[in-house]
Design a protein around this motif. Structure first.
Motif, PDB file in Angstrom:
ATOM      1  N   GLY A 106      50.206 122.238  24.971  1.00 20.15           N
ATOM      2  CA  GLY A 106      49.539 121.134  24.003  1.00 20.15           C
ATOM      3  C   GLY A 106      48.768 122.090  22.876  1.00 20.15           C
ATOM      4  O   GLY A 106      49.401 122.687  22.036  1.00 20.15           O
ATOM      5  N   SER A 107      47.469 121.967  22.694  1.00 19.50           N
ATOM      6  CA  SER A 107      46.934 122.690  21.585  1.00 19.50           C
ATOM      7  C   SER A 107      46.822 123.980  21.569  1.00 19.50           C
ATOM      8  O   SER A 107      46.605 124.888  20.720  1.00 19.50           O
ATOM      9  N   GLY A 108      47.667 124.720  22.589  1.00 19.01           N
ATOM     10  CA  GLY A 108      47.775 126.324  22.449  1.00 19.01           C
ATOM     11  C   GLY A 108      49.138 126.645  22.077  1.00 19.01           C
ATOM     12  O   GLY A 108      49.565 127.823  21.915  1.00 19.01           O
ATOM     13  N   PHE A 109      49.958 125.625  22.034  1.00 17.72           N
ATOM     14  CA  PHE A 109      51.438 125.942  21.691  1.00 17.72           C
ATOM     15  C   PHE A 109      51.504 126.550  20.023  1.00 17.72           C
ATOM     16  O   PHE A 109      51.058 125.976  19.284  1.00 17.72           O
ATOM     17  N   GLY A 110      52.134 127.570  20.394  1.00 16.34           N
ATOM     18  CA  GLY A 110      52.619 128.495  19.167  1.00 16.34           C
ATOM     19  C   GLY A 110      51.458 129.769  18.846  1.00 16.34           C
ATOM     20  O   GLY A 110      51.444 130.641  18.105  1.00 16.34           O
ATOM     21  N   SER A 111      50.176 129.751  19.883  1.00 18.77           N
ATOM     22  CA  SER A 111      49.307 130.898  19.646  1.00 18.77           C
ATOM     23  C   SER A 111      49.963 131.847  20.587  1.00 18.77           C
ATOM     24  O   SER A 111      50.886 131.935  21.331  1.00 18.77           O
ATOM     25  N   ASN A 112      49.494 133.468  20.094  1.00 20.74           N
ATOM     26  CA  ASN A 112      49.763 134.381  21.008  1.00 20.74           C
ATOM     27  C   ASN A 112      48.841 135.334  21.018  1.00 20.74           C
ATOM     28  O   ASN A 112      47.763 135.101  20.546  1.00 20.74           O
ATOM     29  N   VAL A 583      52.931 119.685  17.314  1.00 21.17           N
ATOM     30  CA  VAL A 583      53.313 120.765  16.547  1.00 21.17           C
ATOM     31  C   VAL A 583      52.536 120.632  15.110  1.00 21.17           C
ATOM     32  O   VAL A 583      52.004 121.486  14.479  1.00 21.17           O
ATOM     33  N   ILE A 584      52.444 119.327  14.633  1.00 22.42           N
ATOM     34  CA  ILE A 584      52.075 119.060  13.546  1.00 22.42           C
ATOM     35  C   ILE A 584      50.403 119.329  13.469  1.00 22.42           C
ATOM     36  O   ILE A 584      49.861 119.724  12.790  1.00 22.42           O
ATOM     37  N   LYS A 585      49.861 118.652  14.619  1.00 23.09           N
ATOM     38  CA  LYS A 585      48.420 118.889  14.887  1.00 23.09           C
ATOM     39  C   LYS A 585      47.903 120.529  14.987  1.00 23.09           C
ATOM     40  O   LYS A 585      47.149 120.882  14.284  1.00 23.09           O
ATOM     41  N   ASN A 586      48.630 121.115  15.632  1.00 18.51           N
ATOM     42  CA  ASN A 586      48.349 122.691  15.579  1.00 18.51           C
ATOM     43  C   ASN A 586      48.597 123.305  14.244  1.00 18.51           C
ATOM     44  O   ASN A 586      47.784 124.250  14.044  1.00 18.51           O
ATOM     45  N   GLY A 587      49.701 123.065  13.739  1.00 20.00           N
ATOM     46  CA  GLY A 587      49.970 123.581  12.440  1.00 20.00           C
ATOM     47  C   GLY A 587      48.817 123.261  11.268  1.00 20.00           C
ATOM     48  O   GLY A 587      48.224 124.076  10.621  1.00 20.00           O
TER      49      GLY A 587
END
Length: 599
Positions: A106-112, A583-587
């Motif tokens: 969810g809101s953590g997708f894309g983080s590292n 993905v849109i929201k996270n970006g």
């Protein structure tokens, strides 16, 4: 998991090239120019063929053979393309796993966590408190806050700070402008002592119906005009500076009074943008202490004193011009103050990396500061980074770029441009027959903020840009509103029907004959890499461009493919839709663009 497959590929490539006594942990899997060429490509053979003493094509074939021998899960095909690219195609199970990961994270997708344990300090905006903030300040603010959020998404601990340039002749002009021109009666004495005991006889912003920062701007402009036209006023203003330096209590009282209006105006604008500083460094608190470091450098032979008494540093080792650190009369310069502030930041935060978001005209000054700090042992020059950004201009007569100018009266204030965009959006709602209500007012505000932010963040940060109000609010193309309309569309579908739980095996529904659907799913794979690339570039514009691409792909698919069709593929299509929304929201959260759920 899809991420495990990618990690295994990178690890095996790194192992393979050790046979050539080459060591690297930087194995990049990039997007192919088109999906027909494979899902990802690796150019490591081109990078290291010279070290390996074989051709890039031969090295690529060796690496591809090694990968094939490992029989890595979810790798469908591996192909070597001249002159030495390794193209990899993944299975349906791989992309099913990708969707599961997006839905689960969810809101953590894309983080590292690549920067975990690192402490970064990002200085940005730092407006002078004698004028309202304009579009140039806005771009600085958005670049700085975008970088703050980006670094956090990469695992760093980040402090956002600014410098309050609250002393000197400009502030003294502001003080005079207030004292002389904001009297309620013309016959009142222009006298600080009188003002101290009769403050209610001077105007406040609310009494003349303007915002505090515009009130401050007006005071400064009037004070500046008086200063130029009258030697008597010039002497009085300069005396303000002297008395302030001597800590005259009445002068400090007036100084504090006018600056509080400035701060109120700044804070209103920043609150509207939903941006902030964690710490504000007030110049009056540290401007003198820089002299100590310069004098220490002189004693240690790092710097030298010229015949006229000025102190100079030799920067030839850094291939940049030398600079004066103290004037001949012993007074400090901006670089003197910046040395002291750099020490304060290092000591207060234990910072690993210090970043300054400042215009390109300060490039040499930044290089000189970094070099001097290294000379003094304050830090390694590689731990200091200057982030320049391009100018924001207006449309010229021929439609080209025209730089803003205070003297020409062509400066556009932040609040004015947001208000202008907001009014156009609100009018559009009225033309569409939407109710003019408090909801429309709030929605117009959020969409205006989103439009302005996205318009300034989507170009490369070093590019000079012309802000175009009309383009910023287009509902198709490359605007923030276009991104938000796409996000709202995904949420509207999901409000009708959510993804069914415990039915996340999508592999048998993936890769039908719908080319747009295949491309959309493929693009979702790259958000984590886009975020890492943005960190490498120290710029978020790549994230904005990626979101435009995702939205275009989704809308192309949506136009051709009914999602709520009751078919066996419906739940997969809902999962794909939800993943696009995530993905849109996270970006957008990295860009600092506010989300709306309905339009």
């Amino acid at each position: 998991m899809y991420s495990k497959t990618l990690a295994t590929i990178r690890s095996e490539i790194a192992k393979c090239i050790t046979d050539f006594e080459i060591s690297t942990s930087a194995v990049s899997l990039d997007r192919t120019p088109s999906q027909e060429m494979g899902d990802v490509t690796c150019n490591i053979a081109l990078k290291y063929s010279k070290n390996a003493k074989i051709s890039p094509f031969a090295l690529a074939n060796k690496i591809a053979g090694h990968l094939l021998s490992r029989k890595i899960k979810d790798v469908k095909t591996i192909e070597v393309i001249k002159p030495g690219f390794i193209n990899i195609t993944f299975s349906e199970d791989f992309f099913s796993s990708l969707l599961k990961d997006i839905l689960n994270q969810g809101s953590g997708f894309g983080s590292n966590t690549d920067l975990s344990g690192e402490k970064w300090v990002v200085e940005h905006t730092s407006p002078n408190p004698n004028k309202a903030m304009h579009l140039g300040h806005l771009r600085n603010n958005l670049v700085g806050m975008g970088l703050v959020r980006l670094l956090k998404w990469n695992g760093a601990s980040v402090v956002s700070d600014a410098v309050d340039n609250n002393r000197g002749i400009a502030i003294a002009k502001l003080m005079w402008g207030f004292l002389a021109h904001m009297r309620k009666k013309d016959d009142l004495p222009i006298d600080v002592t009188y003002w101290i005991s009769h403050k209610d006889e001077w105007l406040a912003p609310s009494e003349i119906g303007i915002k505090p920062d515009l009130f401050v701007t007006k005071c400064y402009v009037l004070g500046e005009s008086d200063f130029k036209q009258s030697s008597e006023v010039e002497n009085k203003v300069r005396n303000f500076v002297v008395e302030w330096e001597n800590h005259n209590e009445q002068i400090w009282n007036l100084w504090s009074h006018v600056l509080n209006y400035a701060y109120e105006g700044m804070n209103r604008t920043l609150s509207r943008l939903e941006n902030h500083w964690d710490v504000i460094w007030h110049e009056h608190e540290h401007y003198q202490s820089g002299k100590e470091y310069v004098e220490r450098g002189l004693k240690e032979g790092i710097f030298k004193q010229l015949e006229d008494g000025a102190i100079l540093t030799d920067l030839s080792a850094y291939n940049i011009s030398d600079t004066i650190l103290l004037k001949r009369d012993g007074t400090s310069l901006y670089i003197t103050q910046d040395i002291a502030l750099t020490v304060l930041k290092k000591n207060r935060y234990g910072a690993d990396k210090l970043v300054w978001v400042i215009g390109p005209e300060q490039s040499l000054a930044m290089k000189q500061l970094f070099a001097v700090c290294e000379q003094l042992g304050i830090g390694d020059i590689h731990d200091f980074t200057h982030i320049p950004y391009g100018y924001v201009g207006l449309k010229g007569e021929s439609g080209g770029f025209k730089k803003m100018s205070s003297r020409e009266g062509t400066v556009v204030l932040i609040d004015d441009v947001i208000d202008q965009v907001k009014e156009k959006i609100h009018q559009r709602f009225l033309n569409e027959g939407k109710v003019d209500s408090e909801i429309m007012e709030e929605l117009s505000e959020r969409l205006a903020i989103a439009s302005v932010k996205f318009a300034l963040l989507k170009p490369d940060r070093t590019q000079d840009i012309t802000f175009d109000t009309e383009k910023s609010i287009e509902t198709s193309g490359d605007s923030g509103i276009y991104i938000l309309y796409t996000y709202v569309r995904t949420q509207s579908i999901l409000r009708k029907k959510e993804v069914a739980k415990d039915t996340h095996d999508f592999s048998k529904f993936i890769f039908n004959d719908q080319k747009d659907e295949k491309r959309l799913l493929w693009l979702l794979l790259f958000l984590p890499d886009v975020i890492k690339m943005a960190r490498s570039d120290l710029s978020v514009h790549g994230i904005a461009q990626y979101l435009l691409e995702i939205c275009s792909a989704f809308n192309s698919w949506y136009a051709k493919e009914p999602i709520l069709d009751g078919s066996p593929r419906e739940n997969y299509k809902l999962a794909l839709t939800k993943s696009v929304g995530i993905v849109i929201k996270n970006g957008l959260s990295i860009l600092g663009v506010p989300i709306v759920e309905e339009i």
